[in-house]
Design a protein around this motif. Structure first.
Motif, PDB file in Angstrom:
ATOM      1  N   VAL A 122       0.580   1.964  -2.768  1.00 39.04           N
ATOM      2  CA  VAL A 122      -0.193   1.896  -4.152  1.00 39.04           C
ATOM      3  C   VAL A 122      -1.095   0.684  -4.370  1.00 39.04           C
ATOM      4  CG1 VAL A 122       2.082   2.849  -5.051  1.00 39.04           C
ATOM      5  CG2 VAL A 122       1.701   0.428  -5.165  1.00 39.04           C
ATOM      6  N   ARG A 123      -0.933  -0.474  -3.464  1.00 39.17           N
ATOM      7  CA  ARG A 123      -2.259  -1.378  -3.715  1.00 39.17           C
ATOM      8  C   ARG A 123      -3.304  -1.047  -2.940  1.00 39.17           C
ATOM      9  NH1 ARG A 123       0.250  -5.092  -0.050  1.00 39.17           N
ATOM     10  NH2 ARG A 123      -1.256  -4.280   1.628  1.00 39.17           N
ATOM     11  N   ASP A 124      -3.187  -0.432  -1.656  1.00 40.26           N
ATOM     12  CA  ASP A 124      -4.447  -0.245  -1.018  1.00 40.26           C
ATOM     13  C   ASP A 124      -4.985   1.202  -1.109  1.00 40.26           C
ATOM     14  OD1 ASP A 124      -4.039  -2.709   0.249  1.00 40.26           O
ATOM     15  OD2 ASP A 124      -2.975  -1.830   1.931  1.00 40.26           O
ATOM     16  N   VAL A 125      -4.341   2.095  -1.718  1.00 36.20           N
ATOM     17  CA  VAL A 125      -4.823   3.537  -1.983  1.00 36.20           C
ATOM     18  C   VAL A 125      -5.215   3.579  -3.602  1.00 36.20           C
ATOM     19  CG1 VAL A 125      -4.615   5.970  -1.789  1.00 36.20           C
ATOM     20  CG2 VAL A 125      -3.797   4.402   0.156  1.00 36.20           C
ATOM     21  N   TYR A 126      -4.188   3.233  -4.271  1.00 39.52           N
ATOM     22  CA  TYR A 126      -4.273   3.490  -5.455  1.00 39.52           C
ATOM     23  C   TYR A 126      -4.415   2.253  -6.846  1.00 39.52           C
ATOM     24  CZ  TYR A 126      -2.834   8.282  -4.415  1.00 39.52           C
ATOM     25  OH  TYR A 126      -2.720   9.421  -3.854  1.00 39.52           O
TER      26      TYR A 126
END
Length: 532
Positions: free
Chosen positions: A317-321
């Motif tokens: 969720v941090r790196d993609v979203y």
């Protein structure tokens, strides 16, 4: 009828969303004025496998249900706030027995379909009987499969006899699965092929071109709860969210909803465009992996558990979203009654050593070869990045060798139903705001996924037990046991829970009410006020 459901108010009614950029939502157009133009990247296409994407008997995704929600009526509907369904086509409804096995509705008189045909209890019976007779594999018949028979003692009375107690039945009657169709128009034993719609809802669908636009006109025959703040909606279809965002900034569309990339959301929330509001609301959308337990590799629960032990949701969720979503550790998301972090409780933080130990104890040779399949054009443009991140995480452990397979939704969904994928990604938008909506559709012989996985404790004991409970808060313990059971056997792996976003020109009103808890856009809430 008082069937309370303890859910965070912000999730159910999507109350008090955050507004960014210029202006706010106020005023009421009174249902007149120019058309409101809405952009979307959701595709609704008739194909060989889905010849009737807008027939309630065959439609079961958020894009199609948005159309159905705006064009058909149901006996019950949801108010802006609260969780109890309220009468819509019905005047009153309720269980007539303490066992929640017989449900009776008295309908409003004088209801009409958009073509002028009268709408009576016979049409309600026809619609439910038809849904169960067709049982389209892509449709929502599973929501109504507990119906034993439907009776119509009078033209305005309909009585549902259920096979077993089901306290959630009123919620199901408020979904598009219970859309009332015209018995004079829709065939009783097959789907209504094409993209024509004939209902009694707030709008008529006057034209539809999946490559261009759909046009919704105010239905002059509509009698229901929705107060229309516009007389016309033009829905524009875009291939990419960047094209859709450019159209919004250029003033070619008034509203854009699904789907925006995290980068676009961040840009709009940081004042990236004048006179555009970004509305953020809690969401109950979930994203998850499905394991085909008929597959020779993932049939072994050790393989599934090892994947669960490695996947790093926080990094995802941090790196993609870009934190527009949050890690999810259960199939039942936060904000819904009975949610518990079962996967975190069992697997804790990502741990390669623990995953290796699971595989070694089961005698599984490494690296394990897996193919992860995903749809390229249904859940947004970040899906490919998401699966690349999952591949990287699994391969970095040294325990897996992963192949990625991206497939268009028109091919993906039929192939998934036929069991052609080993491990694949799916999204879920709740049918109604109850934990049952995140459990029931995924279990049993006729489950939504066509999954071969069976769990007798869930299907024969725990889930039926929850459906006997009218006061939903008292079903929490059983739902928590179900979530623990899923985490222990891992037929599905929850990944993240999304928030809802809508961007609109500052003169567009009603945006704070337009997104319902199932992520469908309620067109009637949108109006035009004074430009901010």
């Amino acid at each position: 009828m008082n069937r309370k459901l303890l859910v965070l108010p912000a999730v159910v009614g999507l109350i008090a969303p955050a507004l960014a950029a210029c202006g706010g939502s106020s005023g009421n157009s009174g249902g007149g004025g120019d058309a409101i133009v809405v952009g979307t990247t959701d595709r609704i296409e008739a194909t060989k496998d889905t010849p009737a994407p807008l027939d309630p008997a065959a439609a079961y995704d958020v894009a199609a249900w948005t159309v159905l929600r705006n064009t058909f009526q149901t006996l019950l509907s949801y108010p802006r706030t609260g969780t109890d369904p309220v009468p819509e086509a019905a005047e009153r409804c309720g269980f007539t027995d303490q066992l929640s096995e017989t449900y009776r509705c008295t309908m409003h008189t004088g209801l009409q379909f958009s073509n002028g045909d009268p709408l009576t209890a016979a049409d309600v019976k026809f619609s439910v009987d038809r849904m169960l007779a067709i049982r389209d594999p892509n449709g929502p018949s599973g929501l109504l499969d507990n119906v034993d028979k439907v009776e119509t003692p009078t033209d305005s009375t309909v009585v549902f006899h259920l096979k077993s107690p089901d306290a959630t039945f009123p919620f199901k009657l408020a979904t598009p699965a219970a859309s009332i169709v015209d018995s004079k128009v829709y065939p009783a034993d097959k789907v209504y092929a094409g993209t024509q719609v004939l209902g009694s809802g707030p709008y008529t669908l006057s034209s539809f071109d999946s490559n261009n636009e759909a046009v919704f006109q105010k239905n002059p025959h509509y009698k229901g709860n929705a107060k229309l703040n516009n007389s016309k909606i033009e829905l524009k279809f875009y291939k990419t969210s960047s094209d859709m965002e450019a159209a919004l900034k250029a003033g070619h569309i008034d509203v854009m909803n699904r789907s925006m990339t995290p980068e676009e959301i961040a840009g709009l929330s940081n004042g990236g465009a004048q006179n555009i509001n970004l509305v953020e609301a809690p969401g109950t959308e979930i994203r998850y992996l499905v394991f085909n337990t008929n597959d020779s590799t993932v049939r072994n629960s050790a393989v599934r558990k090892a994947v669960a032990q490695i996947v790093d949701r926080a990094a995802l969720v941090r790196d993609v979203y870009a934190r527009t979503s949050q890690p999810l550790y259960s199939m039942v998301p936060q904000g819904i009654t009975g949610h518990t972090n079962s996967f975190f409780n069992i697997y804790n933080n990502p741990n390669v050593s623990a995953a290796r130990s699971i595989l070694e104890k089961a005698g599984v040779s490494t690296p394990v070869s897996l193919t992860l399949s995903y749809t390229t054009d249904h859940y947004g443009e970040s899906t490919a990045k998401e699966f690349t991140e999952l591949k990287n995480q699994l391969e970095a452990s040294g325990l897996f060798k992963v192949t990625l397979q991206g497939v268009p939704w028109s091919q993906f969904r039929p192939a998934e139903r036929k069991g052609q994928y080993q491990v694949y990604g799916m999204g879920w938008f709740p049918d109604f705001p109850d934990p049952d909506s995140y459990i029931g559709p995924f279990f049993g012989k006729d489950n939504f996924l066509g999954s071969p996985y069976r769990n007798d404790a869930i299907e024969s004991q725990l889930l039926p037990q929850t459906r006997t409970v009218a006061e939903r808060s008292t079903a929490v313990n059983a739902f928590q046991k179900i979530q623990d059971n899923i985490a222990q056997d891992v037929p599905f792996l929850p990944l993240w829970q999304g928030k809802q976003y809508l961007a609109a020109q500052s003169q567009i009103t009603g945006t704070e009410w337009a997104m319902n808890a199932s992520s469908e856009l309620q067109y009637w809430e949108l109006g035009k006020g004074v430009k901010g």
